[in-house]
Design a protein around this motif. Structure first.
Motif, mmCIF file in Angstrom:
data_model
loop_
_atom_site.group_PDB
_atom_site.id
_atom_site.type_symbol
_atom_site.label_atom_id
_atom_site.label_comp_id
_atom_site.label_asym_id
_atom_site.label_seq_id
_atom_site.Cartn_x
_atom_site.Cartn_y
_atom_site.Cartn_z
ATOM 1 N N LEU A 150 -27.784 9.340 -41.878
ATOM 2 C CA LEU A 150 -28.629 8.158 -42.349
ATOM 3 C C LEU A 150 -27.874 6.947 -42.471
ATOM 4 C CD1 LEU A 150 -31.608 9.629 -44.455
ATOM 5 C CD2 LEU A 150 -31.962 8.245 -42.152
ATOM 6 N N GLU A 151 -26.755 7.190 -43.224
ATOM 7 C CA GLU A 151 -25.890 6.014 -43.183
ATOM 8 C C GLU A 151 -24.990 5.333 -41.990
ATOM 9 O OE1 GLU A 151 -24.820 3.945 -46.285
ATOM 10 O OE2 GLU A 151 -26.723 4.554 -46.137
ATOM 11 N N ARG A 152 -25.132 6.306 -41.119
ATOM 12 C CA ARG A 152 -24.305 5.989 -40.063
ATOM 13 C C ARG A 152 -25.334 5.080 -39.060
ATOM 14 N NH1 ARG A 152 -22.141 11.253 -39.931
ATOM 15 N NH2 ARG A 152 -23.791 12.027 -38.502
ATOM 16 N N SER A 153 -26.543 5.517 -39.132
ATOM 17 C CA SER A 153 -27.480 4.749 -38.441
ATOM 18 C C SER A 153 -27.895 3.516 -38.850
ATOM 19 C CB SER A 153 -28.866 5.613 -38.683
ATOM 20 O OG SER A 153 -29.656 5.195 -39.907
#
Lengths: 198, 198
Positions: free
Chosen positions: A93-96
């Protein structure tokens, strides 16, 4: 062979997920032939990770600080809480870069088959966090598996009295996905949740 | 995220052959969740390998001693020398436990395309070893590829004057192999080198 150091390294590397004995041998030879550029730095990085990485006491994320950088970030919205199964989901989710609230890592899902009940998961601290009243919305971002959905329903029940809005991720066609390759469940969910084009 | 230690570890792990960014993340989480049983021992094993592993000055094998355990083993027959391309081939032969002589690691094969000539390989020390007269047989155990076979022919020429017998590994049907799945070259080699059943 008395190459105990090398054999020991191969044996440990072969325990990593995705590496069997053959690829562990290959990786070992690769590492030894890149001693200065890869083997020594990797040994140091592992020793540092072993010494420094902590589990965040608030959300369950892994970081070198406790509370973790996400929990400590004052720019993130503390009123939206995203519940995930594992740290790897949090990282995804952080990468998104699509979410700017706080997280809570459950550490797994309820599973009758594996004997995992609510007490084995990081659920009680979640209920306490939500009950403080700061959180306005709880997003249940669990995997779309049977166990994940069971856990979502359980959490939705447990958190219903706190007054926060409980949401879950949308089901539908993955971006870039082709309808022909999708399963019936996904197609029917995508059809049911269809949106106006305007 | 400011998880610099974790990101650094993922980045280094993803350089290993067989591990991409995704499997490196998975391996990192796996390692961190097994800190005492795997991460710390692996860091130690890598540091020890980086400090202790040497290339054997006689045969080119990797070991913590120089000469390596195989070269130093008085029980092994010094009159038979097996020439291999890489340390991984030497390890494969040692696992088979079918060879009790000494080894010589070339470090690759001649390759016109990659610009690798005799000077880039461990060939001159091999010629000197064979010329001492102790060695009665040289087994050319190179890969059955075009480059491997070219190198075999070159070595056979170079070593012809030393008086040692030069042999190569047999070509044929792999044990457990099915004829239907074999290429024409292997089948024709197996037919040509057929053996009496008695």
């Amino acid at each position: 062979m008395s190459q105990s150091d090398i054999d020991h390294l191969i044996q440990l590397l072969s325990k990593l997920p995705g590496l069997g004995p053959r690829s562990a041998r290959r990786a070992t030879l690769y590492l030894i032939s890149r001693r200065e550029s890869l083997l020594a730095p990797l040994a140091k990085a592992m020793a540092e990770a072993a010494a420094n990485v902590k589990v965040c006491g608030q959300c369950g994320n892994l970081d070198t600080t406790d509370p973790c950088a996400i929990c400590a970030d004052m720019k993130r919205d503390p009123s939206i809480l995203c519940v995930v199964e594992d740290v790897s989901d949090l990282w995804a989710l952080e990468r998104s870069e699509a979410f700017t609230g706080q997280y809570h890592v459950l550490g797994g899902t309820l599973s009758a088959l594996d004997g995992i009940g609510p007490d084995e998961l990081n659920i009680e601290p979640l209920v306490q966090r939500v009950n403080t009243g700061v959180i306005k919305e709880v997003i249940l971002a669990l995997n779309a598996t049977v166990d994940g959905q069971t856990t979502s329903h359980y959490l939705s029940d447990r958190l219903s009295e706190a007054g926060a809005q409980i949401t879950r991720l949308a089901h539908g066609v993955p971006v870039g996905g082709e309808l022909d390759y999708l399963d019936d469940g996904t197609l029917s969910a995508a059809l049911k949740s269809r949106r106006s084009m305007s």
